[in-house]
Design an enzyme around this catalytic site. Sequence first.
Site, PDB file in Angstrom:
ATOM      1  N   ASN A 208       0.807  -0.909   0.003  1.00 26.41           N
ATOM      2  CA  ASN A 208      -0.037   0.020  -0.316  1.00 26.41           C
ATOM      3  C   ASN A 208       1.080   1.400   0.271  1.00 26.41           C
ATOM      4  O   ASN A 208       2.824   1.020  -0.104  1.00 26.41           O
ATOM      5  CB  ASN A 208      -0.825  -0.119   1.362  1.00 26.41           C
ATOM      6  CG  ASN A 208      -0.356   0.239   2.845  1.00 26.41           C
ATOM      7  OD1 ASN A 208       0.091   0.713   2.802  1.00 26.41           O
ATOM      8  ND2 ASN A 208      -0.522  -1.143   3.316  1.00 26.41           N
ATOM      9  N   ASP A 276      -5.134  -6.294   5.190  1.00 27.52           N
ATOM     10  CA  ASP A 276      -6.062  -6.497   5.825  1.00 27.52           C
ATOM     11  C   ASP A 276      -6.015  -8.091   5.715  1.00 27.52           C
ATOM     12  O   ASP A 276      -6.168  -8.839   6.216  1.00 27.52           O
ATOM     13  CB  ASP A 276      -7.327  -5.825   5.197  1.00 27.52           C
ATOM     14  CG  ASP A 276      -7.638  -4.334   6.850  1.00 27.52           C
ATOM     15  OD1 ASP A 276      -7.339  -4.882   7.758  1.00 27.52           O
ATOM     16  OD2 ASP A 276      -8.073  -3.864   5.957  1.00 27.52           O
ATOM     17  N   LYS A 286       7.991 -18.783  -9.119  1.00 28.69           N
ATOM     18  CA  LYS A 286       6.826 -17.447  -9.761  1.00 28.69           C
ATOM     19  C   LYS A 286       5.709 -17.707 -10.586  1.00 28.69           C
ATOM     20  O   LYS A 286       5.931 -18.585 -11.463  1.00 28.69           O
ATOM     21  CB  LYS A 286       8.404 -16.763 -10.811  1.00 28.69           C
ATOM     22  CG  LYS A 286       7.871 -14.822 -11.446  1.00 28.69           C
ATOM     23  CD  LYS A 286       9.092 -14.727 -12.672  1.00 28.69           C
ATOM     24  CE  LYS A 286       8.096 -14.093 -13.244  1.00 28.69           C
ATOM     25  NZ  LYS A 286       9.231 -13.559 -14.306  1.00 28.69           N
ATOM     26  N   ASP A 305      -5.204  -9.058  13.267  1.00 32.74           N
ATOM     27  CA  ASP A 305      -5.791  -7.466  13.646  1.00 32.74           C
ATOM     28  C   ASP A 305      -4.533  -6.847  14.586  1.00 32.74           C
ATOM     29  O   ASP A 305      -4.791  -7.671  15.160  1.00 32.74           O
ATOM     30  CB  ASP A 305      -6.565  -7.291  13.736  1.00 32.74           C
ATOM     31  CG  ASP A 305      -6.945  -5.858  13.629  1.00 32.74           C
ATOM     32  OD1 ASP A 305      -5.702  -4.956  14.684  1.00 32.74           O
ATOM     33  OD2 ASP A 305      -8.252  -4.933  13.294  1.00 32.74           O
ATOM     34  N   ILE A 306      -3.081  -6.763  14.564  1.00 36.54           N
ATOM     35  CA  ILE A 306      -2.608  -6.680  15.760  1.00 36.54           C
ATOM     36  C   ILE A 306      -2.990  -5.596  16.975  1.00 36.54           C
ATOM     37  O   ILE A 306      -2.901  -6.387  17.457  1.00 36.54           O
ATOM     38  CB  ILE A 306      -0.829  -5.417  14.730  1.00 36.54           C
ATOM     39  CG1 ILE A 306      -0.926  -7.069  14.091  1.00 36.54           C
ATOM     40  CG2 ILE A 306      -0.129  -6.111  16.123  1.00 36.54           C
ATOM     41  CD1 ILE A 306       0.496  -6.593  12.897  1.00 36.54           C
ATOM     42  N   PHE A 324      -4.818   3.438  14.322  1.00 39.80           N
ATOM     43  CA  PHE A 324      -4.481   4.966  13.365  1.00 39.80           C
ATOM     44  C   PHE A 324      -5.816   4.220  13.076  1.00 39.80           C
ATOM     45  O   PHE A 324      -5.664   3.732  12.713  1.00 39.80           O
ATOM     46  CB  PHE A 324      -3.076   4.958  12.958  1.00 39.80           C
ATOM     47  CG  PHE A 324      -2.301   5.612  13.278  1.00 39.80           C
ATOM     48  CD1 PHE A 324      -2.133   5.839  14.608  1.00 39.80           C
ATOM     49  CD2 PHE A 324      -2.646   7.101  12.906  1.00 39.80           C
ATOM     50  CE1 PHE A 324      -0.907   6.701  15.070  1.00 39.80           C
ATOM     51  CE2 PHE A 324      -1.563   8.166  13.314  1.00 39.80           C
ATOM     52  CZ  PHE A 324      -0.540   7.959  14.098  1.00 39.80           C
ATOM     53  N   LYS A 338     -14.293   2.441  14.921  1.00 42.42           N
ATOM     54  CA  LYS A 338     -13.483   1.521  15.223  1.00 42.42           C
ATOM     55  C   LYS A 338     -12.648   1.452  16.433  1.00 42.42           C
ATOM     56  O   LYS A 338     -12.223  -0.008  17.103  1.00 42.42           O
ATOM     57  CB  LYS A 338     -12.262   1.628  14.134  1.00 42.42           C
ATOM     58  CG  LYS A 338     -11.241   0.854  13.620  1.00 42.42           C
ATOM     59  CD  LYS A 338     -10.644   1.588  12.262  1.00 42.42           C
ATOM     60  CE  LYS A 338     -10.951   0.671  11.288  1.00 42.42           C
ATOM     61  NZ  LYS A 338     -10.303   1.277  10.470  1.00 42.42           N
ATOM     62  N   LYS A 342     -12.323  -2.418  18.245  1.00 44.87           N
ATOM     63  CA  LYS A 342     -10.707  -2.683  18.244  1.00 44.87           C
ATOM     64  C   LYS A 342     -10.780  -2.949  20.066  1.00 44.87           C
ATOM     65  O   LYS A 342      -9.557  -3.778  20.298  1.00 44.87           O
ATOM     66  CB  LYS A 342      -9.723  -2.138  17.736  1.00 44.87           C
ATOM     67  CG  LYS A 342     -10.094  -2.438  16.086  1.00 44.87           C
ATOM     68  CD  LYS A 342      -8.856  -1.757  15.340  1.00 44.87           C
ATOM     69  CE  LYS A 342      -8.958  -2.005  13.961  1.00 44.87           C
ATOM     70  NZ  LYS A 342      -8.608  -2.598  13.134  1.00 44.87           N
TER      71      LYS A 342
HETATM   72  O1  C5P Z   1      -9.234  -1.540  10.478  1.00 42.95           O
HETATM   73  P1  C5P Z   1      -8.373  -0.584  10.398  1.00 42.95           P
HETATM   74  O2  C5P Z   1      -6.872  -1.214   9.513  1.00 42.95           O
HETATM   75  O3  C5P Z   1      -8.623   0.960   9.624  1.00 42.95           O
HETATM   76  O4  C5P Z   1      -6.855  -0.320  11.118  1.00 42.95           O
HETATM   77  C1  C5P Z   1      -6.636   0.852  11.614  1.00 42.95           C
HETATM   78  C2  C5P Z   1      -5.846  -0.060  12.391  1.00 42.95           C
HETATM   79  O5  C5P Z   1      -5.672  -1.164  12.790  1.00 42.95           O
HETATM   80  C3  C5P Z   1      -4.676   1.604  12.650  1.00 42.95           C
HETATM   81  O6  C5P Z   1      -3.527   1.115  13.963  1.00 42.95           O
HETATM   82  C4  C5P Z   1      -3.580  -0.039  12.043  1.00 42.95           C
HETATM   83  O7  C5P Z   1      -1.883  -0.260  12.166  1.00 42.95           O
HETATM   84  C5  C5P Z   1      -4.272  -1.021  13.188  1.00 42.95           C
HETATM   85  N1  C5P Z   1      -3.778  -2.370  12.145  1.00 42.95           N
HETATM   86  C6  C5P Z   1      -3.346  -3.860  12.533  1.00 42.95           C
HETATM   87  N2  C5P Z   1      -3.468  -5.076  12.425  1.00 42.95           N
HETATM   88  C7  C5P Z   1      -4.355  -4.984  11.031  1.00 42.95           C
HETATM   89  C8  C5P Z   1      -5.100  -4.172  10.676  1.00 42.95           C
HETATM   90  C9  C5P Z   1      -4.829  -3.018  11.141  1.00 42.95           C
HETATM   91  O8  C5P Z   1      -2.904  -3.293  14.006  1.00 42.95           O
HETATM   92  N3  C5P Z   1      -3.964  -6.092  10.754  1.00 42.95           N
END
Ligand code: C5P
Length: 398
Positions: A208, A276, A286, A305-306, A324, A338, A342
């Site tokens: 990204n 995601d 390849k 989702d960390i 963020f 969000k 979370k």
């Molecule tokens: O759900 P979204 O990607 O919009 O959430 C953004 C926040 O979640 C950011 O703080 C990003 O670093 C964290 N995040 C994460 N692991 C993921 C997706 C998002 O820590 N797989």
Amino acid sequence: MLSGKHILLVIGGGISAFKSLDLIRRLRERGASVTPVLTRAGEQFVTPLSVSALAGAKLYRDLFDLTDEAEMGHIQLSRSADLIVVAPATADLMAKMAQGRADDLASTLLLATDTPVLVAPAMNVRMWQHAATQRNIATLRDDGIRLVGPNEGDMACGEFGPGRMAEPLEIIAAMEAGFASGPLAGRHILVTSGPTHEPIDPVRYIANRSSGAQGTALAIALRDLGARVTFVTGPAAVPPPLGVQVVNVETAREMLAAVEAGLPADAAVFAAAVADWRVANASGSKLKKDGAGKAPALEFAENPDILAKVSQMKSGRPGLVVGFAAETDDVVAHATAKRLRKGCDWIVANDVSPATGIMGGAENAVTVISDAGAEAWPRMGKDAVARRLAERIAQALG
Ligand code: C5P
């Protein structure tokens, strides 16, 4: 910050010992005094005369030098410094430190001291990656010893990878970070930053547009307020800050593992733009055009989702968890939802629709959402956002 500080510099036996001569010069330029200790192996790489001449001080080499014991015993020598720096720290020297062995002057000083110790490892990449070295590193970290480097790059032995000693300026930045005083002194803060790369095959990946600029600025601001920062970063466009512990990762799953390894922390800030989804059917070789015009079908699997995982930790959760939210519409409403979904304490929301120029740009306009509601900050440089946020974090940690 280093002016007036007394540094005991242990020079081990590695090819990068030559960089320690430059380190001595730069420390003295900054007003620090340096007492050098050269190991027997170190003498094979730099001469005692060049070390003591550059340090402008007596060089210590031998544990059983009785004159030295009469002048200054090894216990006193080990404790008179404000900081002990081991550069280069060889695999052998770190193994001795991890085991508490004391069979020469350097290892005895390191065992006898109650002074903070910073080590700059330097060795062949295979030696660095060996399980034994990694075990020793983990032990040293648990013992409260700080590390700077090693860096990745071409090595004198002809191989490539992690093992190069950190550059003198990086070692100095790490020393300064250790001496930093400020509202976050003694605090450990973990920051994630940059994009992740999710492989499609060995040569292609999904990424990204995150540059890592906001996360990097934040790590710098937290460091400057005195925090010890662990900086877990994907492949970013901007270089990582000096004076923080940098952990390089590529994928979301690697980032999660690095975050878990980096805890505990007083606060954690998740500024990374984590993918995601990853490619579930990533190919080990390849992907080729099949000649019939049929494109490969990629299947996706959800990444961990960390932020959510850390926010919802049952034990060992950082006292403050900040996420963020990069949104393109209904920014505050989406970000507010969000935060609750979370389970983090604060969400820093920003509008990344292309017209704003925020993603990859130098400025940011954020809304900070917490229990207390939503607070819109004016548009300002990412550095300024970082400083303001770091101050808020310092206030919240008290
Ligand atoms: O759900 P979204 O990607 O919009 O959430 C953004 C926040 O979640 C950011 O703080 C990003 O670093 C964290 N995040 C994460 N692991 C993921 C997706 C998002 O820590 N797989």
